[in-house]
Motif scaffolding. Structure first.
Motif, PDB file in Angstrom:
ATOM      1  N   GLU A  13       8.509  22.140  94.746  1.00 19.23           N
ATOM      2  CA  GLU A  13       7.713  21.147  94.004  1.00 19.23           C
ATOM      3  C   GLU A  13       6.310  21.026  94.590  1.00 19.23           C
ATOM      4  O   GLU A  13       5.336  20.894  93.852  1.00 19.23           O
ATOM      5  N   ALA A  14       6.212  21.083  95.903  1.00 20.55           N
ATOM      6  CA  ALA A  14       4.897  20.995  96.547  1.00 20.55           C
ATOM      7  C   ALA A  14       4.027  22.192  96.179  1.00 20.55           C
ATOM      8  O   ALA A  14       2.841  22.040  95.874  1.00 20.55           O
ATOM      9  N   ARG A  15       4.616  23.405  96.170  1.00 22.72           N
ATOM     10  CA  ARG A  15       3.850  24.598  95.782  1.00 22.72           C
ATOM     11  C   ARG A  15       3.431  24.520  94.320  1.00 22.72           C
ATOM     12  O   ARG A  15       2.314  24.893  93.966  1.00 22.72           O
ATOM     13  N   SER A  16       4.327  24.038  93.462  1.00 21.63           N
ATOM     14  CA  SER A  16       3.971  23.886  92.039  1.00 21.63           C
ATOM     15  C   SER A  16       2.831  22.897  91.858  1.00 21.63           C
ATOM     16  O   SER A  16       1.909  23.137  91.073  1.00 21.63           O
ATOM     17  N   ARG A  17       2.902  21.803  92.565  1.00 21.53           N
ATOM     18  CA  ARG A  17       1.832  20.801  92.466  1.00 21.53           C
ATOM     19  C   ARG A  17       0.506  21.378  92.962  1.00 21.53           C
ATOM     20  O   ARG A  17      -0.527  21.181  92.338  1.00 21.53           O
ATOM     21  N   GLU A  18       0.543  22.118  94.066  1.00 13.70           N
ATOM     22  CA  GLU A  18      -0.681  22.748  94.582  1.00 13.70           C
ATOM     23  C   GLU A  18      -1.250  23.744  93.573  1.00 13.70           C
ATOM     24  O   GLU A  18      -2.463  23.803  93.377  1.00 13.70           O
ATOM     25  N   ARG A  19      -0.368  24.548  92.954  1.00  7.73           N
ATOM     26  CA  ARG A  19      -0.828  25.512  91.949  1.00  7.73           C
ATOM     27  C   ARG A  19      -1.448  24.811  90.755  1.00  7.73           C
ATOM     28  O   ARG A  19      -2.474  25.241  90.231  1.00  7.73           O
ATOM     29  N   ASN A  20      -0.834  23.731  90.315  1.00 11.57           N
ATOM     30  CA  ASN A  20      -1.385  22.982  89.175  1.00 11.57           C
ATOM     31  C   ASN A  20      -2.738  22.369  89.515  1.00 11.57           C
ATOM     32  O   ASN A  20      -3.659  22.392  88.693  1.00 11.57           O
ATOM     33  N   ILE A  21      -2.869  21.821  90.708  1.00 11.21           N
ATOM     34  CA  ILE A  21      -4.156  21.256  91.138  1.00 11.21           C
ATOM     35  C   ILE A  21      -5.207  22.362  91.203  1.00 11.21           C
ATOM     36  O   ILE A  21      -6.333  22.208  90.720  1.00 11.21           O
ATOM     37  N   ARG A  22      -4.827  23.505  91.769  1.00 13.04           N
ATOM     38  CA  ARG A  22      -5.758  24.635  91.868  1.00 13.04           C
ATOM     39  C   ARG A  22      -6.158  25.122  90.469  1.00 13.04           C
ATOM     40  O   ARG A  22      -7.310  25.458  90.227  1.00 13.04           O
ATOM     41  N   GLN A  23      -5.204  25.138  89.543  1.00 15.61           N
ATOM     42  CA  GLN A  23      -5.509  25.565  88.174  1.00 15.61           C
ATOM     43  C   GLN A  23      -6.517  24.621  87.534  1.00 15.61           C
ATOM     44  O   GLN A  23      -7.471  25.066  86.892  1.00 15.61           O
ATOM     45  N   TRP A  24      -6.342  23.338  87.710  1.00 20.46           N
ATOM     46  CA  TRP A  24      -7.292  22.373  87.136  1.00 20.46           C
ATOM     47  C   TRP A  24      -8.653  22.475  87.804  1.00 20.46           C
ATOM     48  O   TRP A  24      -9.690  22.298  87.154  1.00 20.46           O
TER      49      TRP A  24
END
Length: 150
Positions: A13-24
């Motif tokens: 979940e932490a990696r997914s959240r980081e990826r989503n933040i990076r995508q935005w």
């Protein structure tokens, strides 16, 4: 027993959240680059050109600004997407590869078809913005197809 909300994220979940933040952040950076290009081109245009109407030969920019805009265009259209490929997960990367391939195939097939149709009197002559629009729309449709079908 009283239910407590989960306060810590698991590693996935932490990696997914980081990826989503990076995508935005990437989307925001692309928007800033596009905004700077649009504002600079609109504000400093010394001619009567309009890129969307196809009369780019009337677009006149100061030479230094033209180089700066070209660098920003390369950053936004080449560097940003390619560097982003290494930061997204495999599933999204595959969707993006399909989208880029769809855009490339559309240009490889679309330009000769357009030229032949022009030779037959069916269409106006091929032009740069039309080829760009063809690639862009094909890329978008290929991405949506990959996203919904894979």
């Amino acid at each position: 027993m009283i239910w407590k909300p989960k306060t810590s994220l698991g590693p996935g979940e932490a990696r997914s959240r980081e990826r989503n933040i990076r995508q935005w952040l990437y989307i925001g950076l692309a928007a800033v680059i596009g905004g700077v290009i649009g504002i600079a081109t609109g504000f400093f245009d010394q001619g009567d050109g309009n890129l969307f109407a196809g009369d780019w030969e009337n677009l006149k920019l100061p030479p230094a600004l033209a180089i700066g805009v070209a660098v920003l265009l390369l950053a936004g259209f080449v560097v940003l997407p390619l560097s982003g490929f290494r930061m997204i997960d495999d599933y999204k990367r595959e969707q993006n590869y399909i989208a880029f391939t769809g855009g490339c195939v559309a240009v490889l097939a679309g330009y000769p078809v357009w030229a032949v149709l022009h030779a037959g009197g069916w269409t106006p002559p091929p032009h740069a913005f039309g080829v760009f629009a063809l690639a862009y729309v094909a890329m978008l449709l290929s991405f949506l197809y990959a996203r919904w079908r894979l």
